[in-house]
Design an enzyme around this catalytic site. Structure first.
Site, PDB file in Angstrom:
ATOM      1  N   SER A   9     102.402  91.205  31.065  1.00 48.72           N
ATOM      2  CA  SER A   9     102.127  92.629  31.256  1.00 48.72           C
ATOM      3  C   SER A   9     101.994  93.294  29.888  1.00 48.72           C
ATOM      4  O   SER A   9     102.938  93.287  29.095  1.00 48.72           O
ATOM      5  CB  SER A   9     103.269  93.279  32.036  1.00 48.72           C
ATOM      6  N   HIS A  34      98.046  91.014  32.820  1.00 50.08           N
ATOM      7  CA  HIS A  34      98.516  91.967  33.832  1.00 50.08           C
ATOM      8  C   HIS A  34      98.460  93.380  33.260  1.00 50.08           C
ATOM      9  O   HIS A  34      99.078  93.683  32.239  1.00 50.08           O
ATOM     10  CB  HIS A  34      99.956  91.612  34.224  1.00 50.08           C
ATOM     11  N   ASP A  36      99.195  97.268  34.013  1.00 49.72           N
ATOM     12  CA  ASP A  36      99.920  98.204  34.874  1.00 49.72           C
ATOM     13  C   ASP A  36      99.316  99.597  34.759  1.00 49.72           C
ATOM     14  O   ASP A  36      99.402 100.231  33.707  1.00 49.72           O
ATOM     15  CB  ASP A  36     101.400  98.236  34.466  1.00 49.72           C
ATOM     16  N   MET A  38      99.487 103.348  35.985  1.00 45.52           N
ATOM     17  CA  MET A  38     100.435 104.275  36.614  1.00 45.52           C
ATOM     18  C   MET A  38      99.941 105.717  36.491  1.00 45.52           C
ATOM     19  O   MET A  38      99.340 106.073  35.471  1.00 45.52           O
ATOM     20  CB  MET A  38     101.797 104.160  35.928  1.00 45.52           C
ATOM     21  N   HIS A  67      97.141  95.962  38.299  1.00 38.64           N
ATOM     22  CA  HIS A  67      98.154  96.422  39.253  1.00 38.64           C
ATOM     23  C   HIS A  67      98.111  97.945  39.322  1.00 38.64           C
ATOM     24  O   HIS A  67      98.572  98.630  38.414  1.00 38.64           O
ATOM     25  CB  HIS A  67      99.522  95.903  38.756  1.00 38.64           C
ATOM     26  N   MET A  69      99.238 101.362  40.441  1.00 42.53           N
ATOM     27  CA  MET A  69     100.355 102.141  40.996  1.00 42.53           C
ATOM     28  C   MET A  69      99.900 103.597  40.985  1.00 42.53           C
ATOM     29  O   MET A  69     100.427 104.439  40.247  1.00 42.53           O
ATOM     30  CB  MET A  69     101.617 101.916  40.139  1.00 42.53           C
ATOM     31  N   MET A 138     107.340  92.967  44.107  1.00 35.27           N
ATOM     32  CA  MET A 138     108.020  93.703  43.034  1.00 35.27           C
ATOM     33  C   MET A 138     109.502  93.336  43.047  1.00 35.27           C
ATOM     34  O   MET A 138     110.172  93.469  44.073  1.00 35.27           O
ATOM     35  CB  MET A 138     107.881  95.215  43.237  1.00 35.27           C
ATOM     36  N   GLY A 143     107.352 101.275  37.812  1.00 35.88           N
ATOM     37  CA  GLY A 143     107.358 102.468  36.963  1.00 35.88           C
ATOM     38  C   GLY A 143     107.605 102.144  35.492  1.00 35.88           C
ATOM     39  O   GLY A 143     106.984 102.743  34.626  1.00 35.88           O
ATOM     40  N   PHE A 144     108.500 101.211  35.248  1.00 37.89           N
ATOM     41  CA  PHE A 144     108.873 100.939  33.848  1.00 37.89           C
ATOM     42  C   PHE A 144     109.104  99.454  33.614  1.00 37.89           C
ATOM     43  O   PHE A 144     109.551  98.747  34.521  1.00 37.89           O
ATOM     44  CB  PHE A 144     110.154 101.711  33.486  1.00 37.89           C
ATOM     45  N   ASP A 176     106.902  90.317  39.981  1.00 37.59           N
ATOM     46  CA  ASP A 176     106.742  91.274  38.881  1.00 37.59           C
ATOM     47  C   ASP A 176     108.000  92.127  38.719  1.00 37.59           C
ATOM     48  O   ASP A 176     108.364  92.868  39.633  1.00 37.59           O
ATOM     49  CB  ASP A 176     105.529  92.165  39.210  1.00 37.59           C
ATOM     50  N   GLY A 177     108.611  92.018  37.540  1.00 37.33           N
ATOM     51  CA  GLY A 177     109.729  92.902  37.213  1.00 37.33           C
ATOM     52  C   GLY A 177     110.997  92.156  36.830  1.00 37.33           C
ATOM     53  O   GLY A 177     111.556  91.430  37.649  1.00 37.33           O
ATOM     54  N   GLY A 198     106.670  91.242  30.936  1.00 36.23           N
ATOM     55  CA  GLY A 198     106.373  92.085  29.782  1.00 36.23           C
ATOM     56  C   GLY A 198     107.414  91.889  28.696  1.00 36.23           C
ATOM     57  O   GLY A 198     107.174  91.263  27.665  1.00 36.23           O
TER      58      GLY A 198
HETATM   59  C1  DX5 Z   1     106.699  97.682  36.501  1.00 41.96           C
HETATM   60  C2  DX5 Z   1     105.452  96.904  36.177  1.00 41.96           C
HETATM   61  C3  DX5 Z   1     105.716  95.561  35.571  1.00 41.96           C
HETATM   62  C4  DX5 Z   1     106.445  95.600  34.263  1.00 41.96           C
HETATM   63  C5  DX5 Z   1     107.043  94.259  33.975  1.00 41.96           C
HETATM   64  O1  DX5 Z   1     106.335  98.828  37.185  1.00 41.96           O
HETATM   65  O2  DX5 Z   1     104.700  96.681  37.354  1.00 41.96           O
HETATM   66  O3  DX5 Z   1     104.520  94.825  35.467  1.00 41.96           O
HETATM   67  O4  DX5 Z   1     105.622  95.966  33.205  1.00 41.96           O
HETATM   68  O5  DX5 Z   1     107.791  94.368  32.810  1.00 41.96           O
HETATM   69  P1  DX5 Z   1     109.149  93.587  32.586  1.00 41.96           P
HETATM   70  O6  DX5 Z   1     108.792  92.131  32.521  1.00 41.96           O
HETATM   71  O7  DX5 Z   1     109.631  94.136  31.298  1.00 41.96           O
HETATM   72  O8  DX5 Z   1     110.056  93.901  33.734  1.00 41.96           O
HETATM   73 ZN    ZN Z   2     102.947  95.258  37.307  1.00 36.72          ZN
END
Ligand code: DX5
Ligand code: ZN
Length: 219
Positions: A9, A34, A36, A38, A67, A69, A138, A143-144, A176-177, A198
């Site tokens: 990510s 990936h 993200d 948002m 992805h 969101m 997820m 979100g983060f 993911d996450g 990420g």
């Molecule tokens: C969260 C995102 C993820 C996130 C993953 O909303 O969808 O893709 O960036 O990051 P890490 O690996 O740091 O949890």
């Molecule tokens: Zn994601």
């Protein structure tokens, strides 16, 4: 068993150097990128949109795993396909008609992903699984980056795997996450074949992304 793939990510990358960062990921052996997206509405954070994806697309030849969101997502799908997304993943709660949005993605000749939040039940998508290329589970609330992995979502992956075998379907299962070196094996054992990461990829081992990708692949 499907080959394990890593989808880093770029949310944890250096945003002032995104072009170089995607190139580095390709050289380091990432399987896809990936992205993200948002909107500060569906999730409480804002990131990047189609123009940035379009610019990054030229810097690397890996698949873009986008992805979304954002809500309502339906009328934006085409812009992400045009920007160069290969896989377009949407959340059922972000569209009025999931089947219609899946069809839009398919008509645009992109791979269809549908994502389930930790609270979202498999039943939201069970009837549509034969039209879906990828289910994104997820393991944090979206979100983060940098949040803590929620092991309770693994049960959903096991259930999905079972349905997949019973119905002889072939969709990918992506998680993911909060993925790190301690939980990647349990995620793979549960049935995930694509791992998003990420923080672990960009920050562990002094940012040695090649090493981190290999460690997540259990190499
Ligand atoms: C969260 C995102 C993820 C996130 C993953 O909303 O969808 O893709 O960036 O990051 P890490 O690996 O740091 O949890
Ligand atoms: Zn994601």
């Amino acid at each position: 068993m499907k080959k394990i793939q890593i989808s880093p990510s770029i949310l944890s990358a250096d945003f002032s150097q995104l072009g170089n960062e995607v190139k580095k990921l390709e050289d380091a052996g990432a399987d896809m990128i990936h992205v993200d997206v948002m909107d500060g509405h569906f999730v409480p954070n804002l990131t990047i949109g189609p123009p940035v994806i379009k610019a990054l697309r030229k810097k690397c030849s890996l698949k873009f795993d986008v992805h979304l969101m954002i809500s309502p997502v339906h009328n934006y799908i085409e812009a992400y396909a045009d920007a160069g997304a290969d896989i377009i993943t949407i959340h059922p709660e972000a569209t009025e008609n999931l089947e219609k949005s899946i069809k839009r993605i398919k008509d645009l000749k992109r791979k269809v992903g549908v994502s389930l939040n930790p609270e979202s039940k498999i039943e939201l998508i069970t009837e549509l699984l034969d039209q879906i290329d990828l289910v994104l589970i997820m393991s944090v609330n979206p979100g983060f980056g940098g949040q803590k992995f929620m092991p309770e979502v693994l049960e959903k992956i096991r259930k999905l795997k079972k349905i997949q075998e019973e119905k002889k379907l072939n969709f990918d299962i992506e998680i993911d996450g909060g993925i790190n070196f301690d939980n990647c094996k349990i995620a793979i054992d549960a049935g995930a074949n694509i791992l998003v990461s990420g923080t672990t990829i960009f920050k562990s081992n002094g940012g040695d992304i090649k090493k981190n990708i290999n460690l997540l692949k259990l190499k």
